[in-house]
Design a protein around this motif. Structure first.
Motif, PDB file in Angstrom:
ATOM      1  N   HIS A  12      -1.044  -4.678  -5.024  1.00 48.58           N
ATOM      2  CA  HIS A  12      -2.203  -3.936  -5.551  1.00 48.58           C
ATOM      3  C   HIS A  12      -3.165  -3.535  -4.439  1.00 48.58           C
ATOM      4  N   CYS A  13      -3.656  -4.526  -3.694  1.00 52.26           N
ATOM      5  CA  CYS A  13      -4.690  -4.220  -2.693  1.00 52.26           C
ATOM      6  C   CYS A  13      -4.102  -4.017  -1.303  1.00 52.26           C
ATOM      7  N   CYS A  64      -9.681  -8.825  -5.369  1.00 51.51           N
ATOM      8  CA  CYS A  64      -8.505  -8.315  -6.089  1.00 51.51           C
ATOM      9  C   CYS A  64      -8.135  -9.249  -7.249  1.00 51.51           C
ATOM     10  N   LYS A 111      -5.474  -9.834  -8.714  1.00 49.34           N
ATOM     11  CA  LYS A 111      -4.608  -9.244  -9.741  1.00 49.34           C
ATOM     12  C   LYS A 111      -3.261  -9.974  -9.795  1.00 49.34           C
ATOM     13  N   PHE A 116       0.907 -10.108 -10.391  1.00 52.34           N
ATOM     14  CA  PHE A 116       2.096  -9.282 -10.218  1.00 52.34           C
ATOM     15  C   PHE A 116       3.351 -10.121 -10.470  1.00 52.34           C
ATOM     16  N   LYS A 123      -4.533   3.278  -2.309  1.00 50.42           N
ATOM     17  CA  LYS A 123      -4.588   1.923  -1.776  1.00 50.42           C
ATOM     18  C   LYS A 123      -5.938   1.607  -1.124  1.00 50.42           C
TER      19      LYS A 123
END
Ligand code: ZN
Length: 217
Positions: free
Chosen positions: A23-24, A55, A57, A59, A111
């Protein structure tokens, strides 16, 4: 890519895992959240969470050739396809290098790579300007390619004053992205992208006119 020790179905296991968050894009050591083994397909799905505080997040990674005791081999996913880039087929054909660079710039934007996004859009713009000028002046391709962006706009777009004005605006905003100090503080990379896109719409229209003019002549 590095090895990471994880818990897998009650056993300790070592897997191969990327160094960066999908993500980041930052380097981090992810936190393992859960795992799932699908016996019929031999696939293990491992869930992680990014540990970068901005972030955090989740995954999921897919591992193939897995067993109940061994997660198996990492399946490489490409996330770049998620970036939606609106470039017409005319433009793609006219300037493949513009297409590639514009897509890369959009990925960089996606990004949050703020230091290179503007430079990449600026570069894509130069390819588009020069390839369209070359299309309209096929006998001067070498001169167009080797000349500065400023000169090409002055020499090859002088019959289109409003377009020429647009191109000089884009050029100045694009150049601002390359300088240490910013001249335009209330203009950002989204504006640069929008103006380049507007120019591509104009080119698309001209290419359509040329195509149908030939078909109807
Ligand atoms: Zn992250």
């Amino acid at each position: 890519m590095h090895n990471k020790k994880i818990e897998y179905n009650g056993h300790s296991s070592v897997i191969s895992i990327a160094d960066t968050c999908p993500h980041c894009g930052k380097n981090m050591e992810p936190h393992q959240v859960a795992n799932l083994f699908d016996s019929p397909s031999g696939i293990a799905l491992l869930t992680f969470r990014c540990t970068i505080s901005e972030c955090m997040k989740y995954f999921v990674l897919e591992y193939a050739d897995s067993s109940q005791y061994n997660p198996g081999n990492l399946v490489n996913y490409q996330y770049n396809g998620a970036v939606n880039v609106d470039i017409s087929s005319n433009i793609r054909k006219l300037s493949p290098i513009f297409r590639d660079t514009f897509i890369e710039a959009t990925i960089a934007e996606f990004k949050n790579l703020t230091n290179i996004t503007g430079l990449a859009f600026r570069k894509s713009f130069e390819f588009l300007i020069k390839d369209f000028a070359s299309y309209q002046n096929p006998e001067k391709v070498e001169k167009i390619r080797s000349n500065s962006l400023n000169n090409v706009i002055d020499m090859f777009y002088k019959d289109m004053p409003k377009i020429q004005e647009l191109l000089h605006i884009i050029r100045r905003i694009g150049n601002d992205e390359t300088h240490y100090y910013r001249e335009f503080t209330d203009i950002d990379v989204k504006d640069l992208k929008k103006l380049i896109y507007n120019f591509s719409l104009y080119i698309d229209m001209i290419l359509n006119i040329d195509e149908f003019s030939e078909k109807t002549s």
